[in-house]
Design an enzyme around this catalytic site. Sequence first.
Site, PDB file in Angstrom:
ATOM      1  N   ASP A  16       0.727  -1.067  -0.139  1.00 56.04           N
ATOM      2  CA  ASP A  16      -0.030  -0.004  -0.035  1.00 56.04           C
ATOM      3  C   ASP A  16       0.967   1.338   0.054  1.00 56.04           C
ATOM      4  O   ASP A  16       2.005   0.952   0.014  1.00 56.04           O
ATOM      5  CB  ASP A  16      -0.973  -0.123   1.261  1.00 56.04           C
ATOM      6  CG  ASP A  16      -0.141  -0.100   2.369  1.00 56.04           C
ATOM      7  OD1 ASP A  16       0.826   0.282   2.599  1.00 56.04           O
ATOM      8  OD2 ASP A  16      -0.888  -0.519   3.446  1.00 56.04           O
ATOM      9  N   GLN A  17       0.337   2.463   0.058  1.00 57.13           N
ATOM     10  CA  GLN A  17       1.005   3.610   0.082  1.00 57.13           C
ATOM     11  C   GLN A  17       2.102   3.733   1.119  1.00 57.13           C
ATOM     12  O   GLN A  17       2.983   4.332   1.041  1.00 57.13           O
ATOM     13  CB  GLN A  17       0.149   4.858   0.344  1.00 57.13           C
ATOM     14  CG  GLN A  17       0.646   6.159  -0.227  1.00 57.13           C
ATOM     15  CD  GLN A  17      -0.399   7.391  -0.076  1.00 57.13           C
ATOM     16  OE1 GLN A  17      -1.497   7.225   0.548  1.00 57.13           O
ATOM     17  NE2 GLN A  17      -0.245   8.394  -0.681  1.00 57.13           N
TER      18      GLN A  17
END
Length: 138
Positions: A16-17
């Site tokens: 994810d980020q």
Amino acid sequence: MQIAEKTIEVRYAETDQMGVVYHANYLVWMELGRTQLIEDLGFRYADIEKEGILSPVIDLNVSYKSPVRYGEKAFIKTWVEEYDGLRITYAYEIYNGHNQLAITGQSKHVCVKQENFRPISIRKMFPDWHDAYEKAKK
């Protein structure tokens, strides 16, 4: 009890980020571990699928303990937790690159006929697999 081991290099697309592995990707890794175990037992999913048999998940449990991050390797351990001739419960542990337990999980499966999804007895239809699961289970 037989334990299969598989190593995965964490790809950027799996994170994810925050650079942490996205939670759903652990399910894919569990499948890789399950496939490795089956191969270690001397079988292949593709072979039973050619016979018109599928092995859907009927229950799934995952507990997240610590993150796996981009740039690390993930280490998957898989074994047969329970087996009764009809249903198979696989258990999983996935460790991060620091050898910390990242997840524990279980997936329960039943083999069914492809055309009608009716359960079949592994014991009767695939006696070699049955024997291997009996020997491999916890």
